[in-house]
Write an enzyme that holds these catalytic residues in place. Structure first.
Site, PDB file in Angstrom:
ATOM      1  N   GLY A  63      41.961   2.021 -47.810  1.00 41.61           N
ATOM      2  CA  GLY A  63      40.782   2.329 -48.613  1.00 41.61           C
ATOM      3  C   GLY A  63      40.507   1.321 -49.710  1.00 41.61           C
ATOM      4  N   SER A  64      40.142   1.849 -50.877  1.00 42.05           N
ATOM      5  CA  SER A  64      39.577   1.053 -51.952  1.00 42.05           C
ATOM      6  C   SER A  64      40.524  -0.021 -52.486  1.00 42.05           C
ATOM      7  CB  SER A  64      39.179   1.973 -53.096  1.00 42.05           C
ATOM      8  OG  SER A  64      38.754   1.222 -54.208  1.00 42.05           O
ATOM      9  N   SER A  65      39.987  -1.219 -52.694  1.00 43.53           N
ATOM     10  CA  SER A  65      40.773  -2.276 -53.327  1.00 43.53           C
ATOM     11  C   SER A  65      40.981  -1.994 -54.812  1.00 43.53           C
ATOM     12  CB  SER A  65      40.099  -3.635 -53.127  1.00 43.53           C
ATOM     13  OG  SER A  65      38.781  -3.601 -53.623  1.00 43.53           O
ATOM     14  N   THR A  66      40.285  -0.998 -55.370  1.00 41.96           N
ATOM     15  CA  THR A  66      40.537  -0.573 -56.746  1.00 41.96           C
ATOM     16  C   THR A  66      41.932   0.038 -56.869  1.00 41.96           C
ATOM     17  OG1 THR A  66      38.181  -0.196 -57.010  1.00 41.96           O
ATOM     18  CG2 THR A  66      39.564   0.759 -58.678  1.00 41.96           C
ATOM     19  N   GLY A  67      42.590   0.274 -55.737  1.00 40.73           N
ATOM     20  CA  GLY A  67      43.986   0.701 -55.756  1.00 40.73           C
ATOM     21  C   GLY A  67      44.857  -0.220 -56.596  1.00 40.73           C
TER      22      GLY A  67
END
Lengths: 142, 90
Positions: A63-67
Site C-alpha cells: 500500500g501507501s508509501s506514506t508507510g
C-alpha cells in the site's frame, strides 16, 4: 540451542526482541498506529497486536508509501518495533528507518531473509539481529 | 455530507455550478487532504459511507467508525436519505 540465519542487512543495526510474525503484508500507513504501535488493519490476522519492542517479521509492506513516514514517526515516538525482518528488500521500511537515523539518531534495524529462512521464523521466537545481517534465534522464554 | 476533493477537480465543479448545489444541501468541502490526517468527523458520526476503497478498507482502524462502501451515486443518495442506500450490490 540457538540457530543462525544469514540475511542481508538493509538497515544495519543491533537489536533483540520477541518475534511478532505476520504471514501477510501490512501497510504501515493505515495499518499501523505510530502513536500506540498497534496493528490497526482490522482485516489483518495480527490486528490488535502491539509491535512496539517486538521483532516484526513481515513478508513485505504493502500500500501507501506514506508507510515510511509512519515508521519514522513511531521511531520518534518510541513505539517502533525493535527490528523488522522481511522476505525481500523493502524500500518503505528502509526509507523510514534511514531517515529516522538522520533526524533522530536512531533507527530500526532491517534485515531481508530468503524465503525459506523467513518461513522458518515462529511467533514468540527470541530473535537477535546483528549489523552484518545475521539473525540469531534463541530459546523462547519459559 | 463531506466532499473531499482536490483543487483541480473543485475548479471544474465550480465551473459547472455544482458548488452552489452542494452548498445549498449543506455539504462541507475539504480540498487536498484526507479524513485520516485532518479531523473532520464530528463525535456524533457513527457510520462513514465512501466510494473510496482505500478509505473503506482502513477506516475501521483509523477512524473507529462503521463503514459502508458504495458508488458515488449510492453515497449521494444515502446522504439525501439519511441512511445507507445501495442501488448497486457490492
Amino acid at each position: 540451542m540457538s540457530r543462525r540465519l544469514q540475511g542481508r542487512a538493509v538497515v544495519p543495526g543491533r537489536a533483540e526482541g520477541v518475534a511478532l510474525v505476520c504471514r501477510e503484508p501490512l501497510s504501515l500507513w493505515g495499518g499501523f498506529n505510530p502513536r500506540t504501535g498497534e496493528i490497526v488493519d482490522r482485516r489483518h490476522a495480527q490486528s490488535g497486536q502491539v509491535a512496539t519492542g517486538r521483532v516484526l517479521v513481515l513478508p513485505r509492506t504493502k500500500g501507501s508509501s506514506t508507510g515510511s513516514a509512519c515508521l519514522l514517526e513511531s521511531i520518534r515516538a518510541g513505539t517502533a518495533p525493535a527490528a523488522i525482518i522481511t522476505a525481500e528488500v523493502d524500500a518503505i521500511v528502509a526509507l523510514g528507518s534511514i531517515v529516522a537515523d538522520e533526524l533522530y539518531g536512531r533507527c530500526v534495524p532491517a534485515v531481508a531473509l530468503d524465503a525459506e529462512s523467513f518461513a522458518s521464523l515462529r511467533d514468540g521466537d527470541v530473535i537477535a539481529v546483528a549489523p552484518d545481517g545475521t539473525v540469531t534465534i534463541g530459546e523462547p522464554p519459559c | 455530507m463531506i466532499v473531499i476533493s482536490c483543487t483541480q477537480s473543485w475548479a471544474l465543479a465550480q465551473r459547472a455550478g455544482f458548488d452552489r448545489v452542494l452548498a445549498e444541501f449543506g455539504a462541507r468541502v475539504t480540498l487536498d487532504t484526507c479524513m485520516f490526517h485532518t479531523p473532520m468527523l464530528g463525535g456524533e458520526v457513527r457510520t462513514v459511507m465512501t466510494n473510496s476503497g482505500k478509505c473503506a478498507y482502513y477506516a475501521p482502524g483509523e477512524l473507529d467508525r462503521k463503514v459502508a462502501f458504495g458508488s458515488l451515486a449510492d453515497c449521494v443518495r444515502s446522504a439525501v436519505l439519511g441512511r445507507v442506500h445501495r442501488e448497486e450490490q457490492p
